[in-house]
Design an enzyme around this catalytic site. Structure first.
Site, short mmCIF file in Angstrom:
data_model
loop_
_atom_site.label_atom_id
_atom_site.label_comp_id
_atom_site.label_asym_id
_atom_site.label_seq_id
_atom_site.Cartn_x
_atom_site.Cartn_y
_atom_site.Cartn_z
N PRO A 14 -7.94 -10.01 -5.18
CA PRO A 14 -6.87 -11.16 -4.95
C PRO A 14 -5.63 -10.97 -5.74
O PRO A 14 -5.85 -10.55 -7.15
CB PRO A 14 -7.92 -12.17 -5.40
CG PRO A 14 -8.76 -11.70 -6.43
CD PRO A 14 -8.99 -10.31 -6.01
N MET A 15 -4.62 -10.97 -5.21
CA MET A 15 -3.17 -10.65 -6.01
C MET A 15 -2.20 -11.68 -5.93
O MET A 15 -1.73 -11.90 -4.57
CB MET A 15 -2.63 -9.24 -5.63
CG MET A 15 -3.59 -8.05 -5.94
SD MET A 15 -3.19 -6.54 -5.53
CE MET A 15 -3.76 -6.69 -4.06
N CYS A 97 -8.02 -14.16 -14.80
CA CYS A 97 -6.73 -14.48 -15.00
C CYS A 97 -6.21 -14.84 -16.35
O CYS A 97 -6.65 -15.71 -16.85
CB CYS A 97 -6.15 -15.14 -13.90
SG CYS A 97 -4.32 -15.52 -13.91
N ASN A 208 -13.62 -3.18 -10.82
CA ASN A 208 -12.35 -3.18 -10.56
C ASN A 208 -11.39 -2.68 -11.81
O ASN A 208 -11.84 -2.84 -12.70
CB ASN A 208 -12.02 -4.63 -10.28
CG ASN A 208 -10.50 -5.17 -10.21
OD1 ASN A 208 -10.20 -5.98 -11.03
ND2 ASN A 208 -9.80 -4.45 -9.35
N GLY A 209 -10.28 -2.29 -11.54
CA GLY A 209 -9.43 -2.00 -12.57
C GLY A 209 -9.01 -0.34 -12.66
O GLY A 209 -9.76 0.22 -12.75
N GLY A 210 -7.79 -0.09 -12.43
CA GLY A 210 -7.30 1.30 -12.53
C GLY A 210 -7.71 2.31 -11.60
O GLY A 210 -7.55 3.43 -11.59
N GLY A 230 -6.79 -2.93 -6.31
CA GLY A 230 -5.68 -3.78 -6.28
C GLY A 230 -4.38 -3.55 -5.93
O GLY A 230 -4.23 -3.13 -4.58
N ARG A 231 -3.63 -3.11 -6.80
CA ARG A 231 -2.38 -2.86 -6.63
C ARG A 231 -2.10 -1.37 -5.94
O ARG A 231 -1.15 -1.28 -5.26
CB ARG A 231 -1.65 -2.55 -8.22
CG ARG A 231 -1.16 -3.84 -8.54
CD ARG A 231 -0.97 -3.67 -10.38
NE ARG A 231 -2.04 -3.34 -11.02
CZ ARG A 231 -2.07 -2.69 -12.11
NH1 ARG A 231 -0.70 -2.38 -12.56
NH2 ARG A 231 -3.05 -2.39 -12.69
#
Length: 340
Positions: A14-15, A97, A208-210, A230-231
């Site tokens: 989710p972004m 968040c 999640n993350g990186g 994500g990104r």
């Protein structure tokens, strides 16, 4: 989709301002299997605002999970019932968040300091639906140190019946760092997430993350049940084209990027007739040709022409023709060079 069929080996995060319904339809041209997550929607927006505008999505988006922001069990239960009515495949509670707005509403990452409250929220959500309920959180907040507070938090929501957890392997600093800085500055600690899987072997754990690429993602599956990107997925979306084969054993490969765009034409034309502006859809596609001949031309043409009031499919056709011309020029030069 029944929750037993929801396979979270690969999820797209989710972004906020990015993973809207148009973006998710675009991603579906690249992967049919990955679980896609909505932007965070607050319980207040659903209960007191325009629920239809927030919840509507296209059938092509399945499997799709609704992410909720909130901390009131009753409001979350009401929102979960709406999610089931609209046909979502999962509901995810945001406990990660770090923005000031979220803290002021007492939801998001600050909930990690209240594991009993989050457990109550999970129980209320579970009681309200047959959909799977999951929680996305950090490895800690502020002055929380070490593994203990994280283990306590996960134990509470596990006992409450969460179907899976998605762990962003960074702490969140609620004071002193912006949301953007909180995605980049706190160091990654994958080992804490791997330790959770050892201590909670029956709980489905997504990391999640990186995670930058498919190789990084695949390597995590030795330690956890799935990964969330994500990104990187947003900025270089063509990497999603290998997800179905790499993570789900599907015999499906997309070779031509322009086919991805042309596959969206019926959706785009239908949305244009409903009054959607072209740039609201095309803004998510700008990274598709990253690193490719004509990629810069593609981005520039869409950015310069897609926002115009009457912009239509012809903008995409012209942008694609620029990339195809650039590719042809490169291939011609390469042929001439080889012949010499």
């Amino acid at each position: 989709m029944h929750k037993n069929l929801l396979n979270r080996r690969f999820c797209v995060a989710p972004m906020l301002d990015w993973s809207d319904r148009h973006c998710r339809v675009f991603w579906r041209q690249l992967t049919t299997e990955a679980v896609l997550y909505t932007e965070m929607i607050t319980t207040g927006a659903l209960i007191h605002g325009d629920a239809e505008r927030h919840l509507n999505f296209s059938d092509i988006e399945h499997p799709v999970a609704l992410q909720l922001g909130g901390s009131d069990p009753e409001a979350l239960a009401h929102s979960v019932r709406l999610a089931e009515k609209w046909g979502y495949d999962e509901v995810n509670l945001n406990c990660g968040c770090p923005s000031d707005r979220v803290q002021n509403g007492f939801f998001g990452a600050c909930l990690m300091s209240r594991p009993a409250l989050v457990a109550d929220c999970v129980k209320a959500m579970k009681d309200a639906t047959s959909l799977p309920i999951t929680v996305k959180h950090r490895i800690g907040i502020d002055e929380q140190e070490g593994y203990g507070p994280l283990q306590e938090f996960v134990a509470a929501i596990d006992e409450a019946g969460t179907d899976a957890i998605i762990v962003h392997a960074r702490k969140a600093w609620l004071q002193g760092l912006s949301p953007k800085e909180n995605r980049e500055i706190p160091p990654l600690n994958y080992n804490l997430v791997h330790q959770l899987k050892q201590d909670f072997p029956k709980l489905e754990i997504i990391i999640n993350g990186g995670i930058q690429n498919i190789e990084d993602a695949t390597s995590q599956l030795s330690y956890v049940d799935g990964i969330m990107m994500g990104r990187s997925a947003y900025q270089t979306p063509f990497l999603l084209a290998s997800v179905d084969s790499q993570f789900y054993g599907q015999d499906r490969q997309i070779a031509v990027r322009s086919d991805v765009i042309r596959g969206l034409f019926p959706y785009i034309e239908a949305e244009l007739t409903q009054g959607t502006r072209l740039n609201h859809m095309t803004r998510h596609m700008l990274g598709l040709f990253n690193g490719q001949p004509g990629g810069r031309l593609f981005r520039r043409y869409i950015s310069e022409h897609g926002h115009r009031p009457n912009a239509g499919i012809e903008v995409l056709e012209q942008a694609l023709s620029l990339t195809e011309e650039a590719l042809q020029t490169m291939m011609t030069k390469r042929t001439v060079s080889n012949e010499q």
